[in-house]
Scaffold this active site. Structure first.
Site, PDB file in Angstrom:
ATOM      1  N   GLY A 101     -78.635   4.563  46.384  1.00 42.63           N
ATOM      2  CA  GLY A 101     -79.726   3.662  45.658  1.00 42.63           C
ATOM      3  C   GLY A 101     -79.480   2.342  45.863  1.00 42.63           C
ATOM      4  O   GLY A 101     -80.239   1.601  46.162  1.00 42.63           O
ATOM      5  N   HIS A 159     -65.744   2.276  47.461  1.00 41.51           N
ATOM      6  CA  HIS A 159     -64.913   1.531  46.280  1.00 41.51           C
ATOM      7  C   HIS A 159     -64.042   0.495  47.040  1.00 41.51           C
ATOM      8  O   HIS A 159     -63.241  -0.095  46.435  1.00 41.51           O
ATOM      9  CB  HIS A 159     -64.018   2.549  45.564  1.00 41.51           C
ATOM     10  CG  HIS A 159     -64.873   3.523  44.857  1.00 41.51           C
ATOM     11  ND1 HIS A 159     -65.073   4.684  45.305  1.00 41.51           N
ATOM     12  CD2 HIS A 159     -65.677   3.133  43.761  1.00 41.51           C
ATOM     13  CE1 HIS A 159     -66.077   5.166  44.314  1.00 41.51           C
ATOM     14  NE2 HIS A 159     -66.312   4.424  43.388  1.00 41.51           N
TER      15      HIS A 159
HETATM   16  N1  GLN Z   1     -78.071   5.056  42.115  1.00 40.57           N
HETATM   17  C1  GLN Z   1     -77.063   4.444  41.629  1.00 40.57           C
HETATM   18  C2  GLN Z   1     -76.582   3.297  42.553  1.00 40.57           C
HETATM   19  O1  GLN Z   1     -76.788   3.281  43.645  1.00 40.57           O
HETATM   20  C3  GLN Z   1     -75.888   5.362  41.457  1.00 40.57           C
HETATM   21  C4  GLN Z   1     -74.821   4.571  41.142  1.00 40.57           C
HETATM   22  C5  GLN Z   1     -73.641   5.891  40.518  1.00 40.57           C
HETATM   23  O2  GLN Z   1     -73.727   6.824  40.982  1.00 40.57           O
HETATM   24  N2  GLN Z   1     -72.782   5.324  39.510  1.00 40.57           N
HETATM   25  O3  GLN Z   1     -75.948   2.273  42.211  1.00 40.57           O
END
Ligand code: GLN
Ligand code: ZN
Length: 772
Positions: free
Chosen positions: A446, A708
Site C-alpha cells: 500500500g 524492516h
Molecule cells: N497499507 C499499509 C501500508 O502499506 C499497511 C501497513 C501495516 O501493515 N502496518 O503502509
C-alpha cells in the site's frame, strides 16, 4: 525494612513530554551530539520526571517514585545488565567486561551483517520489546551499573527511588534460544544460573541506597507464552525464594501486570517477597491465599493502558475488597504508565468537556495519590474527588456524540446476512474475469516511501503555509509518480502509495466522527519511535467518503487495476485509545459500518480491488485462553461486516503484519478475504508450511522482501523464496508482494528491490508454466 508506600505507579513514560529522548537519541545516532551530551539530556529527563511525580503527589523519601527510565527498551536494559547478549555482540564489551551505551544501541539496531535482536510485541500492547537470545553458552554476569547509578543520581537530589527491572522469570520466558543453542533449547532452563546475578544486582542496589526494588514479572499472567502458567509459577517460586533469602537486598516488590495473576498469586505468596502487584483493571480481586500476612498487595486499580478518568469510586471499592485478603494494601496503577501520554493539560485543542473525562499519566498519578489518601484516612477524606470523577462519568454518558441514534439504529438492524459474502469460487471466477491477472500476480502492501518532501508538504499545509489546492496538487503529483513507477516496473495490481496519510489509523480517525486526535499524546512504540493514538470517545460514523477521491484519481492514471486501501476495524481500535463504556465488539461494528460504506463508494468509483489492513489482529489476542474465542468472534465479525457488502467481482484483500499464521489460522480463514498478504521474508518463508498444512485455499501472498531493513534482496534470493512457496502452495493461489508497506524505506532501495521482485517472479512464472 521500610514499609511499602501507600500509593505508587508501576512506571512512567520515559520519552519526555515533547519526545526529548527521541530527539536526543537520534541526534546521537546521527553523530550530531556526543555520548556525554546524550547522557546529560537523559539525566535531565529523569530529574524532571522525579520533580513532576513529586509535584503530582508522590513522595521523595518513601520509594513511591519508580525509576523506570530506559534509553530504548526495558527488556534490553535487563538483558544487558546481566550480560545476556548474543555471541555476535560479545566483541562490543569494554575491557572490564561491561556493556556501554553505544554497544547497547548496536544490539538494539544491528550493525553490518550482525542482525539486531528481534523485536516483538510486549504482551497484548502495541509496545515492542527486544527479544533476548539465550543459550547454554550464555554467561550471565553483571555487565552494567546503570540501575545503581540511577539510584545514586536520584539520592543526590534527595530522592529515594524504587528501581524498576524486568524480573528473571520474565526475562527468560520472553527470550528465544540463541543461534548456538541445540534444537528445542528452553531459555527458562537457565534460571538457576541467572538468579545469582540478580542477587548480586540487588545487593548493588541496596548498597546504592535503594530501600525497595520492583521486579516486573508480567510473564506470570500470560497464557500465550511457550511456557505454561504452571511452569512460570514454579520458576517464580524458585527464583523469588532464592532472591528473598538473601539478606543484602532491598525489599522486593514483584509486579504482575497485564492480566489476572490467577494461581501464580499463591506461588508468589509462598516466597519471601515483601510486595506483590496485581492488575485489577484487567483481573478481578482474587480470593485469599496462604502467605499474604505481613506482605503488601499493590492493587493496580488505575488503568495504565487507557486514557479515561474512569470510575474512581469503583477503584476504591476494589482496594477495600483487597483488604479482605489479610495483607497490607497499597494503591497503584495496573501497568506502567509507559502506555499513555504525559499530561492531558498539554492538550489545548481538545474540548474542555472531553478533557474532563480524561486522565493521562500525570492525572493517573494524582488519582493513585487520592486513593492512597483514602486508604490511610478513610473514604470520607476523598469523597470530593470520588464524587467529581463520578460526575464526569455521568456527564460523559449523556454527552452529545457519545450516543448517536442513527448509528445505534443501524447496528440494531444488522442480521446474519450482513456478515457473509457469496461463495468463494464464484467470487474467484468473477474477479479473474474482471481483472485478468497473470499467474503469481505482483502487488505491494500500500504505502510508498514517505519522503522528506511529503512530510514537509504536510507540515506546511498544517501550518497554513500552502493552500488546500496546492497540497492536493502536490499529492496528485506524488500519485502520478508512484503509478508511473509501478507501471514501469511491471506490477499487476497497483496502489496509490498513501502519500496523504500521516498514519494508517490517524488518517481515518481524522475523517470519522466519534474520534479526536491529540497534539502531544505520544506513546512509545519501540526504541525512539512513538505513535500518537487517537481518542475514540463517541459513536463512530462517516460524514463523507475518506479515501475515494485519491483512489479514483490513481485509477484514472492507469489501465491496470488500482487497489483501494483501508484500515480495518480491529486495527483502528488497537492503535487508538478506545471508549471503555461499551463492549469493543459494538465499537468495532460501528467502525465496520463506516468502512462498509467506504467500500461501496470505492466500488462506485470503479475500484475493483480493495485491501482492508488488519495488522493488529494478532496483537489484541487476549493473554488468557478463556478470553480468546470471544475476541476472535467479534474481531473476525467486524472485518466481515466491513467487507461483506462488496460485489462478487470486487477482490477483497487483507494484510496481516506478522508471520504467526498458525496461531490465528482459523481466524484468517474466517475473515474470508479473497487475498491475504503476510510477513514471511525474515523467517525464510517458514509460514508457507503452516499455510499448506492448514489447507487454506484463498489467495495468499507471503512477503518476499523484508521492508524492516534497508537491505535490497537479490533476484536470486527472492527467487529462492518464491520457489519455497510454489513447492508447497498451488501457484494459482499465490501472490507476490513485500512483507509490509514501503513507507519507511527510501526510493532507491524500494525501486531496486521491486525490480528484483519482478525479475524473480518472471523467472518463477516461466518455470511454473513450463512444468504444467
Ligand atoms: N497499507 C499499509 C501500508 O502499506 C499497511 C501497513 C501495516 O501493515 N502496518 O503502509
Ligand atoms: Zn504490515
Amino acid at each position: 525494612m521500610t514499609a511499602f508506600p501507600a500509593g505508587t505507579i508501576l512506571g512512567y513514560p520515559r520519552i519526555g513530554p515533547r519526545r526529548e529522548l527521541k530527539k536526543a537519541v537520534e541526534a546521537f545516532w546521527a553523530g550530531k551530539v556526543n555520548l556525554q551530551a546524550l547522557e546529560q539530556t537523559a539525566a535531565q529527563l529523569r530529574s524532571a520526571v522525579r520533580a513532576r511525580l513529586e509535584q503530582n503527589g508522590l513522595q521523595r523519601h518513601d520509594s513511591s517514585i519508580p525509576e523506570s527510565f530506559s534509553f530504548y527498551d526495558q527488556v534490553l536494559d535487563a538483558a544487558v545488565a546481566v550480560g545476556a547478549i548474543p555471541a555476535r555482540f560479545e566483541r562490543l564489551r569494554e575491557a572490564d567486561g561491561s556493556i556501554g551505551l553505544p554497544a547497547y544501541f548496536t544490539i538494539a539496531r544491528g550493525e553490518g551483517d550482525d542482525a539486531p535482536l528481534e523485536m516483538t510485541k510486549w504482551f497484548d500492547t502495541n509496545y515492542h520489546y527486544l527479544v533476548p537470545e539465550i543459550g547454554p553458552e550464555t554467561v550471565f554476569s553483571l555487565s552494567s551499573e546503570r540501575y545503581e547509578q540511577q539510584v545514586r543520581e536520584a539520592a543526590a537530589e534527595g530522592f529515594a527511588v524504587r528501581p524498576v527491572i524486568v524480573g528473571p522469570v520474565t526475562l527468560l520466558a520472553l527470550a528465544k534460544a540463541s543461534d548456538e543453542a541445540p534444537e528445542g533449547f528452553d531459555p527458562l532452563s537457565r534460571l538457576a544460573d541467572l538468579v545469582p546475578v540478580y542477587q548480586q544486582l540487588l545487593a548493588r542496589l541496596r548498597a546504592a541506597g535503594a530501600e525497595w526494588v520492583q521486579l516486573d514479572e508480567p510473564a506470570l499472567v500470560s497464557e500465550s507464552l511457550p511456557a505454561t502458567t504452571e511452569q512460570l509459577g514454579a520458576a517464580a517460586k524458585d527464583a523469588y525464594t532464592l532472591l528473598g533469602e538473601a539478606n543484602d537486598r532491598p525489599a522486593i516488590f514483584v509486579a504482575a501486570a497485564y492480566a489476572a495473576l490467577g494461581d501464580n498469586l499463591a506461588a508468589l505468596a509462598a516466597t519471601p517477597v515483601e510486595a506483590i502487584g496485581l492488575d485489577l483493571s484487567r483481573g478481578a480481586v482474587p480470593a485469599a491465599v496462604a502467605g499474604l500476612e505481613g506482605k503488601t498487595l499493590v492493587g493496580g486499580v488505575i488503568d495504565g493502558r487507557n486514557i479515561w478518568r474512569g470510575d474512581l469510586a469503583a477503584a476504591f471499592d476494589k482496594l477495600e475488597q483487597l483488604r479482605g485478603l489479610g495483607a497490607n494494601v497499597a494503591a497503584g496503577t495496573s501497568t506502567s504508565l509507559q502506555h499513555v501520554p504525559h499530561d492531558v493539560r498539554d492538550e489545548t485543542a481538545l474540548s474542555e468537556q472531553l478533557v474532563s473525562w480524561l486522565a493521562f499519566a500525570d492525572q493517573k498519578v494524582q488519582q493513585v495519590v487520592t486513593l492512597a489518601q483514602g486508604l490511610a484516612e478513610g473514604r470520607d477524606s476523598i469523597a470530593a474527588e470520588l464524587g467529581a470523577a463520578t460526575a464526569a462519568l455521568a456527564d460523559r454518558s449523556s454527552a452529545p456524540g457519545v450516543r448517536d441514534g442513527a448509528v445505534r439504529e443501524r447496528a440494531a438492524q444488522l442480521s446474519a446476512d450482513d456478515f457473509v459474502r457469496g461463495d468463494y469460487e464464484d467470487r474467484r471466477v468473477a474477479q479473474q474475469e474482471r481483472l485478468q491477472l497473470p499467474e503469481l500476480p505482483l502487488t505491494t502492501i500500500g504505502s510508498f516511501p514517505q519522503t522528506g518532501d511529503i512530510r514537509r508538504a504536510r507540515a506546511r499545509f498544517g501550518k497554513g503555509e500552502i493552500t488546500q489546492e496546492e497540497y492536493d496538487a502536490f499529492l496528485r503529483a506524488e500519485i502520478d509518480g508512484v503509478i508511473a513507477l509501478q507501471e514501469e516496473l511491471g506490477l499487476d495490481v497497483l496502489v496509490h502509495g498513501e502519500p496523504e496519510r500521516n498514519d494508517m489509523v490517524q488518517y481515518f480517525a481524522e475523517n470519522l466522527d466519534g474520534f479526536d486526535v491529540t497534539e502531544h499524546g505520544w506513546v512509545q512504540s519501540y526504541g525512539s519511535r512513538a505513535t500518537r493514538p487517537s481518542i475514540l470517545w463517541g459513536d463512530v460514523s462517516r460524514p463523507a467518503p475518506m479515501t475515494v477521491e485519491w483512489s479514483r484519481y490513481a485509477q484514472s492514471r492507469t489501465s491496470a487495476p488500482v487497489k483501494g486501501m483501508l484500515t480495518g476495524p480491529v486495527t483502528i481500535l488497537a492503535w487508538s485509545f478506545v471508549r471503555d463504556d461499551q463492549p469493543l465488539a459494538d465499537t468495532a461494528n460501528q467502525v465496520a459500518l463506516a468502512l462498509r460504506d467506504e467500500i461501496s463508494d470505492l466500488e462506485e468509483a470503479g475500484i475493483g480491488v480493495i485491501q482492508v489492513d488488519e495488522p493488529a489482529l494478532r496483537e489484541l489476542l487476549p493473554l488468557k485462553s478463556v478470553d480468546q474465542p470471544a475476541y476472535l468472534d467479534w474481531s473476525v465479525a467486524s472485518f466481515r461486516l466491513a467487507t461483506a457488502g462488496a460485489h462478487t467481482d470486487t477482490q477483497v484483500h487483507t494484510h496481516l503484519c506478522y508471520s504467526e499464521f498458525g496461531v490465528v489460522i482459523d481466524a484468517i480463514r474466517a475473515l474470508d478475504a479473497d487475498v491475504t498478504s503476510i510477513e514471511a521474508a525474515r523467517s525464510r518463508m517458514e509460514v508457507v508450511h503452516d499455510i499448506a498444512a492448514s489447507g487454506f485455499n484463498h489467495g495468499i501472498g507471503p512477503g518476499v522482501y523484508d521492508i524492516h531493513s534497508p537491505r535490497v534482496p537479490s533476484t536470486e534470493e527472492i527467487q529462492s523464496l518464491l520457489e519455497i512457496a510454489v513447492a508447497d502452495i498451488p501457484a494459482a493461489q499465490l501472490w507476490v508482494n513485500p512483507d509490509c508497506g514501503l513507507k519507511t524505506r527510501g526510493y532507491e532501495e524500494t525501486t531496486e528491490s521491486l525490480r528484483n521482485i519482478v525479475a524473480a517472479t518472471r523467472a518463477v512464472r516461466e518455470n511454473v508454466t513450463a512444468a504444467v
